[in-house]
Write an enzyme that holds these catalytic residues in place. Structure first.
Site, PDB file in Angstrom:
ATOM      1  N   LYS A  11      39.113  48.011  46.133  1.00 51.17           N
ATOM      2  CA  LYS A  11      40.094  48.977  45.615  1.00 51.17           C
ATOM      3  C   LYS A  11      39.406  50.309  45.351  1.00 51.17           C
ATOM      4  O   LYS A  11      38.197  50.382  45.086  1.00 51.17           O
ATOM      5  CB  LYS A  11      40.782  48.475  44.344  1.00 51.17           C
ATOM      6  CG  LYS A  11      39.878  48.284  43.110  1.00 51.17           C
ATOM      7  CD  LYS A  11      39.637  49.550  42.289  1.00 51.17           C
ATOM      8  CE  LYS A  11      38.570  49.324  41.214  1.00 51.17           C
ATOM      9  NZ  LYS A  11      37.924  50.541  40.741  1.00 51.17           N
ATOM     10  N   ALA A 101      28.544  45.951  42.485  1.00 53.15           N
ATOM     11  CA  ALA A 101      28.452  46.908  41.367  1.00 53.15           C
ATOM     12  C   ALA A 101      28.658  48.337  41.857  1.00 53.15           C
ATOM     13  O   ALA A 101      27.934  49.255  41.499  1.00 53.15           O
ATOM     14  CB  ALA A 101      27.111  46.780  40.625  1.00 53.15           C
ATOM     15  N   GLY A 102      29.680  48.510  42.710  1.00 51.54           N
ATOM     16  CA  GLY A 102      29.871  49.789  43.386  1.00 51.54           C
ATOM     17  C   GLY A 102      31.066  50.592  42.916  1.00 51.54           C
ATOM     18  O   GLY A 102      31.312  51.687  43.405  1.00 51.54           O
ATOM     19  N   ALA A 105      35.430  47.174  42.910  1.00 51.33           N
ATOM     20  CA  ALA A 105      35.993  45.883  42.474  1.00 51.33           C
ATOM     21  C   ALA A 105      35.684  44.755  43.457  1.00 51.33           C
ATOM     22  O   ALA A 105      36.533  43.893  43.712  1.00 51.33           O
ATOM     23  CB  ALA A 105      37.510  46.003  42.225  1.00 51.33           C
ATOM     24  N   SER A 108      35.830  41.424  41.741  1.00 51.58           N
ATOM     25  CA  SER A 108      37.233  41.089  41.477  1.00 51.58           C
ATOM     26  C   SER A 108      37.911  40.586  42.737  1.00 51.58           C
ATOM     27  O   SER A 108      38.724  39.651  42.684  1.00 51.58           O
ATOM     28  CB  SER A 108      37.976  42.326  40.954  1.00 51.58           C
ATOM     29  OG  SER A 108      37.363  42.793  39.774  1.00 51.58           O
ATOM     30  N   ALA A 109      37.587  41.174  43.876  1.00 48.44           N
ATOM     31  CA  ALA A 109      38.141  40.717  45.153  1.00 48.44           C
ATOM     32  C   ALA A 109      37.705  39.275  45.414  1.00 48.44           C
ATOM     33  O   ALA A 109      38.513  38.427  45.821  1.00 48.44           O
ATOM     34  CB  ALA A 109      37.676  41.625  46.294  1.00 48.44           C
ATOM     35  N   ASP A 141      40.523  44.133  36.918  1.00 48.27           N
ATOM     36  CA  ASP A 141      40.915  44.513  38.282  1.00 48.27           C
ATOM     37  C   ASP A 141      41.355  43.334  39.139  1.00 48.27           C
ATOM     38  O   ASP A 141      41.775  43.527  40.282  1.00 48.27           O
ATOM     39  CB  ASP A 141      39.722  45.139  39.023  1.00 48.27           C
ATOM     40  CG  ASP A 141      39.267  46.437  38.416  1.00 48.27           C
ATOM     41  OD1 ASP A 141      40.082  47.117  37.777  1.00 48.27           O
ATOM     42  OD2 ASP A 141      38.078  46.776  38.603  1.00 48.27           O
TER      43      ASP A 141
END
Ligand code: C5P
Length: 306
Positions: A11, A101-102, A105, A108-109, A141
């Site tokens: 996202k 850690a970008g 998310a 979360s995906a 997220d």
């Protein structure tokens, strides 16, 4: 059945309005999410035990990825198993494409994809409402990674309302070789903005720009309250955004809490040209990859069932 594969998207936040933290420490958000065509896959097959492996593309450093027992996918599996009173079993492989850690998310995906894949593997037939509630327990997220498309996020980001988005928006993504911790960026926001309003800035103008399908209008209204704190912690991100805009991006912003920066382009060709111009040395600093993706795309969905 031998395995199911579920794909879930990264996202970006077209608007990220952040308010003063509440008693629980979380910040109230008004955000507009967009799911983009950069996806992780989670494959789950039957097993008597639980096993989790992760594969990464050549450009990605696997060192930052939490291993078996510590990955958000372990937590997703444990929650779903407990919800149905089932044993937590499966042989699971995460195939990463989303930087770790970008600010995209990626974790979360993976959690959203795991919920959908294990629901199928265990024939648990979880209702959509229950799946969204479990997702919210895993992270702010994660519900959006289930829903996908373009959506308004409120609460701490976990209350997701889909938005009609007929546009096709083209993005260049420049990940960083070093992750940025989300709690750290929020803490820095609190330090820089001790008088942040209780109610986060609204997204109405941005939503009008989405409806216009005009990338020039959208470019003007992209907004991220975490950008200043992220750049204050990582000044190279400010230089990267300047460089992308000088190379012709309509607009560059930090994605979520960073450090990935995303650049809005007018078309697929424009995005490919910009990606070529930025190369792997986007700001005098080496970047692991420069990626092109479009949005909106679907949330977590089954891609293989064998
Ligand atoms: O919900 P999630 O696990 O993704 O949040 C990670 C961290 O980011 C939280 O522990 C909190 O420090 C911060 N956060 C926040 N306000 C939000 C979302 C996240 O302060 N709305």
């Amino acid at each position: 059945m031998t395995a199911v594969t579920v794909r879930a998207p990264a996202k970006i936040n077209l608007h990220l309005g952040v308010g003063a933290p509440g008693a629980d420490g979380f910040h109230p958000l008004t955000t507009v999410y967009q799911a983009i065509g950069l996806c992780d896959d989670v494959t789950a097959g039957p097993s008597l035990d639980w096993d989790l492996a992760v594969t990464v593309p050549a450009w990605m450093d696997a060192a930052g990825i939490p291993l078996l027992g510590e990955n958000i996918v372990d937590r997703a599996a444990a929650l779903l198993a407990a919800h149905h009173d089932l044993a937590m079993t499966g042989e699971v492989v995460i195939t990463k494409a989303i930087p770790v850690a970008g600010g995209l998310a990626g974790g979360s995906a993976d959690a959203a994809a795991a919920l959908v894949a294990l629901d199928r593997l265990w024939a648990a037939a979880t209702s959509d409402d229950d799946l969204l509630a479990l997702a919210a327990l895993l992270g702010s997220d994660v519900p959006f990674a289930l829903v996908g498309g373009t959506a308004l996020g409120t609460g701490r980001g976990e209350v997701v309302t889909p938005i009609d988005d007929r546009g096709t928006w083209w993005w260049v993504l420049v990940p960083s070789d070093e992750g940025l911790s989300t709690p750290k960026v929020y803490r820095h926001f609190d330090k820089l903005f001790p008088d942040a309003p209780a109610t986060p800035p609204p997204a109405d103008a941005l939503l009008d720009a989405v409806a216009s399908e005009d990338p020039l209008r959208l470019a003007e209204l992209l907004h991220n309250d975490l950008q200043l704190p992220a750049i204050d912690l990582r000044p190279d991100l400010g230089r990267l955004i300047d460089r992308g805009q000088n190379e012709g991006a309509l607009r560059g912003i930090v994605s979520g809490s960073g450090p990935t920066c995303v650049f809005l382009c007018e078309s697929a060709d424009h995005a490919r040209d910009l990606a070529g111009a930025l190369g792997h040395h986007a700001d005098g600093r080496e970047h692991p990859a420069v990626l092109v993706a479009n949005g909106p795309v679907a949330g977590a969905h089954l891609v293989e069932y064998v």
